[in-house]
Each structure stands twice: as C-alpha cells, then as structure tokens.
Design an enzyme around this catalytic site. Structure first.
Site, PDB file in Angstrom:
ATOM      1  N   SER A  51     -10.154   0.026   3.344  1.00 31.68           N
ATOM      2  CA  SER A  51      -9.473  -0.248   4.613  1.00 31.68           C
ATOM      3  C   SER A  51      -8.912   1.058   5.161  1.00 31.68           C
ATOM      4  CB  SER A  51      -8.311  -1.208   4.404  1.00 31.68           C
ATOM      5  OG  SER A  51      -8.766  -2.426   3.896  1.00 31.68           O
ATOM      6  N   ARG A  71       0.834  -1.223   0.000  1.00 32.46           N
ATOM      7  CA  ARG A  71       0.000   0.000   0.000  1.00 32.46           C
ATOM      8  C   ARG A  71       0.865   1.268   0.000  1.00 32.46           C
ATOM      9  NH1 ARG A  71      -3.154  -3.608  -0.511  1.00 32.46           N
ATOM     10  NH2 ARG A  71      -5.321  -3.689   0.187  1.00 32.46           N
ATOM     11  N   GLU A  90      -4.271   4.135   6.223  1.00 28.44           N
ATOM     12  CA  GLU A  90      -3.980   3.776   4.837  1.00 28.44           C
ATOM     13  C   GLU A  90      -4.337   4.918   3.874  1.00 28.44           C
ATOM     14  OE1 GLU A  90      -4.230   2.279   1.159  1.00 28.44           O
ATOM     15  OE2 GLU A  90      -6.105   1.773   2.134  1.00 28.44           O
TER      16      GLU A  90
HETATM   17  N1  EPU Z   1     -11.285  -9.979  10.571  1.00 29.44           N
HETATM   18  C1  EPU Z   1     -11.967 -10.026  11.754  1.00 29.44           C
HETATM   19  N2  EPU Z   1     -12.814  -8.983  12.055  1.00 29.44           N
HETATM   20  C2  EPU Z   1     -12.984  -7.937  11.223  1.00 29.44           C
HETATM   21  C3  EPU Z   1     -12.285  -7.878  10.007  1.00 29.44           C
HETATM   22  C4  EPU Z   1     -11.422  -8.934   9.701  1.00 29.44           C
HETATM   23  O1  EPU Z   1     -11.830 -10.947  12.535  1.00 29.44           O
HETATM   24  O2  EPU Z   1     -13.756  -7.044  11.561  1.00 29.44           O
HETATM   25  C5  EPU Z   1     -10.419 -11.093  10.201  1.00 29.44           C
HETATM   26  C6  EPU Z   1     -11.053 -11.909   9.055  1.00 29.44           C
HETATM   27  O3  EPU Z   1     -11.926 -12.889   9.537  1.00 29.44           O
HETATM   28  C7  EPU Z   1      -9.860 -12.504   8.369  1.00 29.44           C
HETATM   29  C8  EPU Z   1      -8.788 -11.454   8.569  1.00 29.44           C
HETATM   30  O4  EPU Z   1      -9.206 -10.623   9.650  1.00 29.44           O
HETATM   31  O5  EPU Z   1      -9.452 -13.693   9.012  1.00 29.44           O
HETATM   32  C9  EPU Z   1      -8.505 -10.642   7.328  1.00 29.44           C
HETATM   33  O6  EPU Z   1      -9.708 -10.030   6.866  1.00 29.44           O
HETATM   34  P1  EPU Z   1     -10.013  -9.841   5.309  1.00 29.44           P
HETATM   35  O7  EPU Z   1      -9.823 -11.113   4.579  1.00 29.44           O
HETATM   36  O8  EPU Z   1     -11.336  -9.170   5.192  1.00 29.44           O
HETATM   37  O9  EPU Z   1      -8.857  -8.889   4.781  1.00 29.44           O
HETATM   38  P2  EPU Z   1      -8.142  -7.626   5.431  1.00 29.44           P
HETATM   39  O10 EPU Z   1      -6.763  -8.028   5.803  1.00 29.44           O
HETATM   40  O11 EPU Z   1      -8.990  -7.046   6.479  1.00 29.44           O
HETATM   41  C10 EPU Z   1      -7.077  -6.816   3.193  1.00 29.44           C
HETATM   42  C11 EPU Z   1      -6.970  -5.523   2.444  1.00 29.44           C
HETATM   43  C12 EPU Z   1      -8.247  -5.251   1.681  1.00 29.44           C
HETATM   44  C13 EPU Z   1      -8.475  -6.392   0.711  1.00 29.44           C
HETATM   45  C14 EPU Z   1      -8.561  -7.708   1.496  1.00 29.44           C
HETATM   46  C15 EPU Z   1      -8.634  -8.899   0.582  1.00 29.44           C
HETATM   47  C16 EPU Z   1      -5.451  -4.092   3.676  1.00 29.44           C
HETATM   48  C17 EPU Z   1      -5.290  -2.890   4.537  1.00 29.44           C
HETATM   49  N3  EPU Z   1      -6.700  -4.445   3.353  1.00 29.44           N
HETATM   50  O12 EPU Z   1      -8.086  -6.644   4.173  1.00 29.44           O
HETATM   51  O13 EPU Z   1      -8.038  -4.055   0.924  1.00 29.44           O
HETATM   52  O14 EPU Z   1      -9.666  -6.220  -0.041  1.00 29.44           O
HETATM   53  O15 EPU Z   1      -7.367  -7.870   2.303  1.00 29.44           O
HETATM   54  O16 EPU Z   1      -7.395  -9.099  -0.035  1.00 29.44           O
HETATM   55  O17 EPU Z   1      -4.447  -4.694   3.283  1.00 29.44           O
HETATM   56  C18 EPU Z   1      -8.311  -1.697   0.880  1.00 29.44           C
HETATM   57  O18 EPU Z   1      -7.089  -1.608   0.822  1.00 29.44           O
HETATM   58  O19 EPU Z   1      -9.044  -0.675   0.873  1.00 29.44           O
HETATM   59  C19 EPU Z   1      -8.933  -3.007   0.993  1.00 29.44           C
HETATM   60  C20 EPU Z   1     -10.253  -3.177   1.143  1.00 29.44           C
END
Ligand code: EPU
Length: 357
Positions: A253, A164, A353
């Site tokens: 995010s 990012r 971010e």
């Molecule tokens: N989780 C929770 N509670 C929450 C949110 C997440 O327990 O409220 C847990 C989920 O269950 C999962 C883990 O955290 O085990 C990761 O969650 P998720 O797969 O939704 O992905 P993320 O790490 O929260 C990142 C990116 C997103 C992208 C997704 C999918 C960043 C900052 N965010 O989110 O990017 O869509 O992975 O690849 O790296 C963005 O940058 O705007 C964005 C949406």
C-alpha cells in the site's frame, strides 16, 4: 567485516528502483554492528538500516553507509501461562517465519501471511492485514543503538505502536541521548533491530470478520476454520489482489488509510454515498484510501514507468521491470498527483506509507 563499495540496490528494494549504495556492510551478528561502530572511518558515518527493502522508495543513491540486516535464526524461546514465546532474527523472511510457526503447531500469525519483507521490518511499520496487526502478537525486541553501540530491548509499549507506525519511524526527539528509552523517543536511523520475539496465544481463536475472509468462509462452507485454512485463504486473497514484488515491483500500500471525523465522513457520504468507511473504536472513521484513489480515476494511470496497479488503486507499481525501472522521482511525482486529486475532490490529505529515502 567486508565493506562493499558502489553496490547496486535494485535487487534489494521490492519496487526495483535502480540506485546505488556508496558502501554497504552485511550485518549477520551483533559483532558486525560493533565492528562498524568502532571502525575509525565507518563509525562516524551516517547509517541507513536496510531490511527486506519492501517498504522504501529510493529517490537517489544512498550516501550513508547501508547496514543490510541479515541476522538469522528462529526458535521457540519459552512457555508462559498464556503464550508461547518465539524469537526470530531480524533478517529472516517474514512469510517464511509465519509458515515456520504454523509448522511448529503454533497459530497466531496466519492473518499476516505473505506480507513481503523481513522480521526486523515488521515492528517498524507495525505490519497489519485482515484484522490483525503485529502489535497484537508482539512480545519484545533487541536492538543496537547506532549512536552508543549499546544493546537494548523494547517491549510493546516502548515501541509506541500505532496504525502502520512506531517509534522507529520517527526522528530522535532530542540531540542528546539519556540512556533510558522513553516511549516517545524517536528512533528512526538510530536503532538496528537484531531479533524480535512474538507472543503466540495458547488459547488460539481465529481472527475473522474481514469481509474477504467472511466471503471465503461462506463460499467454502467452513465456519470454524483452522489456522492453516486461514493462512491458505490469506495467501490466495493476497495473490489475487496484490502484485507479487518478485514479478511486478511495488512497496505494498502506498498510502495509509486516512481517518476522519464522523462529520467529515457524513459530508463525503452526502456527495459520494458509496465511500468505503469503517467506524473505529475511538469514534473516528477510517476511509479506504484505495477507494478514494479509485474514485478519482487513477487505476492504471502512469507517470514514466511508475503506475497505479489496475486491481488495487492503493498500490503503485514499477511498470518498467528491471530493464527500464521507474525512478524514485517518477514514483513521487505520481504519488503527489494522486494526493492533489484526492485532496481536491474529498478534502483529505493522504499520507504515504513507505519510507521515502
Ligand atoms: N477499494 C476500491 N478500489 C481500489 C482498492 C480498494 O474500491 O482500487 C475498496 C475495496 O473494494 C474495499 C476497500 O476499498 O472495499 C478496502 O480495500 P482492501 O480490502 O483491499 O484493503 P485496503 O484498505 O486497501 C489494507 C492494508 C493492506 C492490507 C489490507 C487487508 C493499509 C494501508 N493497507 O488495504 O496492507 O493487506 O487492508 O487487510 O492499511 C500494506 O500495508 O502494504 C498492505 C497491503
């Protein structure tokens, strides 16, 4: 060149924050940028480059001259031995561009479907989702240097991509500008990206492995999905998890997923065995910021009209709609409270971010 005055920015930022630009110029061609730069009044003003507005938080009116990037066009540029090079104007909508590449029979960007924003903003934060980052498909870009008016091109190494992050998010390293663009030179506020080129692999292989995708494959009994199939899954996964900015204002995010040392991670696991963590190639461990925030009980919490999304704690939303929108101040107060509580419980500093303006 038309200079618009006192322009409302509420519909030009995906969070839907109400702020105004003192003046705004729409950039449709390279000539428009030149006209601004050579104008005796506008040329000397500070400038703020605005793309789709999907990764910014406005904390007040913008006093600088806003350059709204609207350069359009999409084309297949050339064939190399291993790639098809496609080019798009920075003002093109990102998701429409991804859809267009698939319509041309050119897979490679499907994991990045439905990310809000424009093509020009995609390298700025090195957008990424579901196991793919922009840098994996990036070829090069053309930009105008807002200080010198020069047109220049950057390849992937010169963009300094990281998670990012890119050279476009860092302030210029030096006050003087030597013409050459060293990789480490910060270009925030300095470059206006006009068009971006992507290298789409001829020997396409699906990028799988992300838990949500694996789950879909199992549910649907598909083990060799097509690019179109992955695109459809990504669109449906995102729709289920993330708020549509056209309906609920947000900037995706709000925090980056932090990295910690294996020792720090062990320490956290000792106290919270369920912490979601992923080992990285360099030996560090990435933690899911959404999980950390969720564990601190933030889902659904609110400051004024800024709130934590109840289906994904990593996303902050505008709960007041267009009538009573959250202010940038409310968003930042909420963000700071979240940072404090995650720090107090886990000893981890979350980094925002989006770009705070
Ligand atoms: N989780 C929770 N509670 C929450 C949110 C997440 O327990 O409220 C847990 C989920 O269950 C999962 C883990 O955290 O085990 C990761 O969650 P998720 O797969 O939704 O992905 P993320 O790490 O929260 C990142 C990116 C997103 C992208 C997704 C999918 C960043 C900052 N965010 O989110 O990017 O869509 O992975 O690849 O790296 C963005 O940058 O705007 C964005 C949406």
């Amino acid at each position: 060149m038309l200079v618009e005055q006192n322009v409302p920015l509420q519909s030009l930022n995906s969070f839907g924050i109400a702020a105004r630009a003192a003046s705004l110029v729409r950039v449709r061609t390279e000539g428009d940028v030149r006209a601004v730069l050579s104008d005796p009044v506008l040329g000397g003003q500070g400038k703020f480059v605005l793309g789709g507005g999907s990764n910014i938080i406005l904390t007040g009116d913008v006093k600088q001259l806003v350059l709204k990037v609207e350069t359009l066009g999409r084309r297949v540029l050339e064939q190399t031995e291993r790639h098809t090079i496609v080019e798009a104007g920075a003002g093109e909508n990102w998701h429409d561009f991804v859809t267009w590449t698939l319509d041309q029979g050119l897979p490679g960007l499907e994991n990045l479907a439905l990310i809000p924003g424009t093509v020009g903003a995609s390298p700025v934060q090195n957008i990424g989702a579901y196991g793919l980052e922009l840098q994996d498909r990036f070829d090069s870009l053309d930009a105008v240097d807002l200080a010198t008016g020069e047109l220049f091109s950057l390849d992937a190494a010169q963009c300094g991509f990281a998670y990012r992050d890119s050279v476009f998010k860092h302030p210029p390293a030096a006050a003087t500008y030597p013409g050459e663009l060293p990789r480490s030179m910060g270009l925030a506020g300095r470059a206006l990206i006009l068009r971006v080129r992507f290298a789409l692999p001829k020997a396409w292989k699906p990028v799988l492995g992300y838990l949500d995708l694996e789950r879909r494959m199992q549910e649907e009994g598909v083990n060799r999905p097509s690019a179109r199939q992955i695109y459809d899954w990504i669109v449906s996964i995102r729709r289920a998890k993330l708020p549509d900015p056209a309906v609920i204002g947000n900037a995706g995010s709000f925090f980056k997923n932090p990295t910690v040392t294996p020792e720090q991670c062990q320490d956290i696991i000792g106290r919270d065995p369920k912490v979601v963590h992923y080992p990285m190639a360099d030996g560090s461990i990435k933690l899911a910021a959404g999980w950390l925030i969720d564990a601190c009980g933030w889902k659904g919490k609110q400051v004024g009209n800024a709130a934590v999304y109840d289906k994904q704690a990593l996303v902050l939303i505008n709960r007041g709609g267009s009538e009573h929108p959250a202010t940038g101040g409310e968003v930042m107060t909420l963000a700071k409270a979240i940072q404090t509580s995650v720090y107090e419980r886990f000893g981890i500093r979350l980094e925002p971010e989006p770009v705070v303006v």
